[in-house]
Scaffold this motif. Structure first.
Motif, PDB file in Angstrom:
ATOM      1  N   LYS A   7       0.829  -1.200   0.000  1.00 38.26           N
ATOM      2  CA  LYS A   7       0.000   0.000   0.000  1.00 38.26           C
ATOM      3  C   LYS A   7       0.860   1.246   0.000  1.00 38.26           C
ATOM      4  O   LYS A   7       0.597   2.217  -0.705  1.00 38.26           O
ATOM      5  N   ARG A   8       1.959   1.187   0.834  1.00 37.31           N
ATOM      6  CA  ARG A   8       2.839   2.350   0.914  1.00 37.31           C
ATOM      7  C   ARG A   8       3.506   2.604  -0.439  1.00 37.31           C
ATOM      8  O   ARG A   8       3.636   3.731  -0.889  1.00 37.31           O
ATOM      9  N   ALA A   9       3.936   1.517  -1.127  1.00 37.15           N
ATOM     10  CA  ALA A   9       4.567   1.669  -2.436  1.00 37.15           C
ATOM     11  C   ALA A   9       3.588   2.235  -3.449  1.00 37.15           C
ATOM     12  O   ALA A   9       3.924   3.077  -4.264  1.00 37.15           O
ATOM     13  N   SER A  10       2.325   1.768  -3.370  1.00 39.03           N
ATOM     14  CA  SER A  10       1.305   2.268  -4.280  1.00 39.03           C
ATOM     15  C   SER A  10       1.056   3.741  -4.061  1.00 39.03           C
ATOM     16  O   SER A  10       0.955   4.519  -4.999  1.00 39.03           O
ATOM     17  N   LEU A  11       1.001   4.159  -2.819  1.00 37.11           N
ATOM     18  CA  LEU A  11       0.784   5.568  -2.513  1.00 37.11           C
ATOM     19  C   LEU A  11       1.958   6.413  -3.001  1.00 37.11           C
ATOM     20  O   LEU A  11       1.783   7.518  -3.492  1.00 37.11           O
ATOM     21  N   THR A  12       3.164   5.860  -2.851  1.00 39.08           N
ATOM     22  CA  THR A  12       4.340   6.580  -3.301  1.00 39.08           C
ATOM     23  C   THR A  12       4.287   6.803  -4.809  1.00 39.08           C
ATOM     24  O   THR A  12       4.602   7.880  -5.313  1.00 39.08           O
ATOM     25  N   GLU A  13       3.882   5.788  -5.575  1.00 44.88           N
ATOM     26  CA  GLU A  13       3.749   5.928  -7.016  1.00 44.88           C
ATOM     27  C   GLU A  13       2.670   6.948  -7.375  1.00 44.88           C
ATOM     28  O   GLU A  13       2.842   7.750  -8.303  1.00 44.88           O
ATOM     29  N   GLN A  14       1.570   6.917  -6.624  1.00 40.23           N
ATOM     30  CA  GLN A  14       0.498   7.882  -6.865  1.00 40.23           C
ATOM     31  C   GLN A  14       0.990   9.301  -6.599  1.00 40.23           C
ATOM     32  O   GLN A  14       0.694  10.226  -7.352  1.00 40.23           O
ATOM     33  N   ALA A  15       1.756   9.455  -5.522  1.00 36.10           N
ATOM     34  CA  ALA A  15       2.292  10.786  -5.197  1.00 36.10           C
ATOM     35  C   ALA A  15       3.267  11.254  -6.274  1.00 36.10           C
ATOM     36  O   ALA A  15       3.284  12.421  -6.662  1.00 36.10           O
ATOM     37  N   ALA A  16       4.075  10.305  -6.771  1.00 37.66           N
ATOM     38  CA  ALA A  16       5.025  10.660  -7.824  1.00 37.66           C
ATOM     39  C   ALA A  16       4.286  11.066  -9.095  1.00 37.66           C
ATOM     40  O   ALA A  16       4.647  12.059  -9.748  1.00 37.66           O
ATOM     41  N   ASP A  17       3.257  10.315  -9.458  1.00 39.05           N
ATOM     42  CA  ASP A  17       2.479  10.656 -10.650  1.00 39.05           C
ATOM     43  C   ASP A  17       1.837  12.030 -10.511  1.00 39.05           C
ATOM     44  O   ASP A  17       1.810  12.819 -11.457  1.00 39.05           O
ATOM     45  N   ALA A  18       1.332  12.323  -9.308  1.00 39.26           N
ATOM     46  CA  ALA A  18       0.709  13.625  -9.069  1.00 39.26           C
ATOM     47  C   ALA A  18       1.735  14.751  -9.182  1.00 39.26           C
ATOM     48  O   ALA A  18       1.457  15.818  -9.733  1.00 39.26           O
ATOM     49  N   GLN A  22       1.684  17.785 -11.921  1.00 35.60           N
ATOM     50  CA  GLN A  22       1.695  19.192 -11.525  1.00 35.60           C
ATOM     51  C   GLN A  22       2.888  19.926 -12.145  1.00 35.60           C
ATOM     52  O   GLN A  22       2.757  21.058 -12.638  1.00 35.60           O
ATOM     53  N   ALA A  23       4.050  19.283 -12.137  1.00 36.69           N
ATOM     54  CA  ALA A  23       5.244  19.910 -12.706  1.00 36.69           C
ATOM     55  C   ALA A  23       5.077  20.136 -14.212  1.00 36.69           C
ATOM     56  O   ALA A  23       5.463  21.181 -14.739  1.00 36.69           O
ATOM     57  N   CYS A  24       4.481  19.162 -14.901  1.00 35.49           N
ATOM     58  CA  CYS A  24       4.273  19.302 -16.342  1.00 35.49           C
ATOM     59  C   CYS A  24       3.309  20.433 -16.659  1.00 35.49           C
ATOM     60  O   CYS A  24       3.452  21.125 -17.666  1.00 35.49           O
ATOM     61  N   ARG A  25       2.312  20.621 -15.805  1.00 36.84           N
ATOM     62  CA  ARG A  25       1.392  21.739 -15.998  1.00 36.84           C
ATOM     63  C   ARG A  25       2.131  23.071 -15.850  1.00 36.84           C
ATOM     64  O   ARG A  25       1.947  23.998 -16.648  1.00 36.84           O
ATOM     65  N   MET A  26       2.974  23.157 -14.790  1.00 40.14           N
ATOM     66  CA  MET A  26       3.702  24.402 -14.530  1.00 40.14           C
ATOM     67  C   MET A  26       4.717  24.698 -15.633  1.00 40.14           C
ATOM     68  O   MET A  26       4.904  25.848 -16.044  1.00 40.14           O
ATOM     69  N   LEU A  27       5.383  23.648 -16.135  1.00 34.57           N
ATOM     70  CA  LEU A  27       6.418  23.817 -17.140  1.00 34.57           C
ATOM     71  C   LEU A  27       5.878  23.758 -18.569  1.00 34.57           C
ATOM     72  O   LEU A  27       6.641  23.876 -19.527  1.00 34.57           O
ATOM     73  N   ARG A  28       4.576  23.532 -18.683  1.00 26.93           N
ATOM     74  CA  ARG A  28       3.914  23.459 -19.987  1.00 26.93           C
ATOM     75  C   ARG A  28       4.534  22.364 -20.860  1.00 26.93           C
ATOM     76  O   ARG A  28       5.067  22.617 -21.938  1.00 26.93           O
ATOM     77  N   LEU A  29       4.429  21.148 -20.345  1.00 22.05           N
ATOM     78  CA  LEU A  29       4.920  19.968 -21.046  1.00 22.05           C
ATOM     79  C   LEU A  29       3.752  18.996 -21.236  1.00 22.05           C
ATOM     80  O   LEU A  29       3.676  17.950 -20.589  1.00 22.05           O
ATOM     81  N   PRO A  30       2.821  19.330 -22.127  1.00 16.59           N
ATOM     82  CA  PRO A  30       1.599  18.516 -22.250  1.00 16.59           C
ATOM     83  C   PRO A  30       1.842  17.098 -22.747  1.00 16.59           C
ATOM     84  O   PRO A  30       1.132  16.173 -22.357  1.00 16.59           O
TER      85      PRO A  30
END
Length: 262
Positions: A7-18, A22-30
């Motif tokens: 569960k912890r690993a899954s949450l970590t992957e979810q956090a990384a994806d999020a 967010q970074a791609c939105r800020m840097l405009r990398l669609p």
């Protein structure tokens, strides 16, 4: 591995994806934002290195940006229809040298700001070549604009009436290649001819103009009734440039007759 660890690993992957999202939105990398999850899963399956994975992501973004820029340039060119050089039937018109057209497709003449004139009767491939070469220029990164001669003159007259002439001429002066089709199909009054002359003067020896006309240069006095102005316009459209005569045998007419016989 315990369920808690999973569960912890899954949450970590979810956090990384999020965080990536967010970074791609800020840097405009669609592109990276849209393709990251699938590409990350593929990289894991193929045991790709971190460097390799990063390179794949950045190359995908660069390729997609290049494609979108090309689409924007093509849209801005305002071509009336799609015409590409690959579809041109050189065997149907022996007046046109394929080697010369392929050389022009490399766009060196545009880089040098040279003019191009396509002269010949209706149905001999002038517009196809004009649009095809304009398309090659747009795909090569040049700013291109296509217009009919009459439409351009009408736009200039309206701009002059609305005190927007300088702005309009400057807009046409900024493109790398201005394609003017159907020059010579109708007579222009002195005012319209003078306004067109201003556009050509704005671009002289700085940016390329390509024209297609069904009249030989000697017949341009029907379009530009002032002889001196006509001579000046011909001079600006031919100096240091390429002149291609497409002849008088209509490909469209021959194709229609052939289809009827069959």
């Amino acid at each position: 591995m315990t369920p808690t660890t999973l569960k912890r690993a899954s949450l970590t992957e979810q956090a990384a994806d999020a965080a990536v999202d967010q970074a791609c939105r800020m840097l405009r990398l669609p592109t990276i934002r849209g393709q990251f999850p699938d590409m990350a899963d593929q990289a894991a399956r193929e045991q790709m290195s971190y460097r390799g994975f990063l390179a794949e992501l950045l190359m995908a973004e660069c390729d997609d940006r290049a494609r979108r820029r090309a689409e924007r340039r093509f849209k801005a060119a305002a071509f009336p229809r799609q015409k590409i050089l690959r579809d041109f039937d050189f065997s149907a018109n022996s007046n046109i040298d394929p080697a010369m057209i392929h050389t022009l497709a490399k766009c060196e003449w545009i880089k040098k700001g040279m003019p191009l004139c396509l002269i010949g009767d209706s149905g001999t491939g002038k517009s196809h070549l004009l649009i095809g070469l304009g398309t090659e220029a747009a795909m090569s990164g040049y700013r291109v604009r296509y217009t009919l001669a009459a439409k351009l003159v009408n736009e200039l007259v309206e701009a002059a009436d609305e005190k927007q002439l300088t702005k309009t001429i400057s807009r046409y002066g900024r493109v790398d290649l201005l394609c003017i089709d159907e020059l010579g199909y109708m007579e222009l009054d002195k005012r319209g001819a003078e306004l067109l002359f201003q556009v050509l003067t704005e671009r002289e020896e700085k940016a390329s103009v390509a024209i297609a006309s069904n009249e030989s240069f000697s017949g341009w006095t029907k379009t530009f009734t002032d002889p001196r102005l006509c001579g000046a316009i011909v001079d600006r459209l031919t100096f240091g440039g390429n002149i291609i005569e497409t002849g008088s045998d209509s490909y469209r007419l021959a194709h229609t007759k052939s289809a009827q016989k069959q």
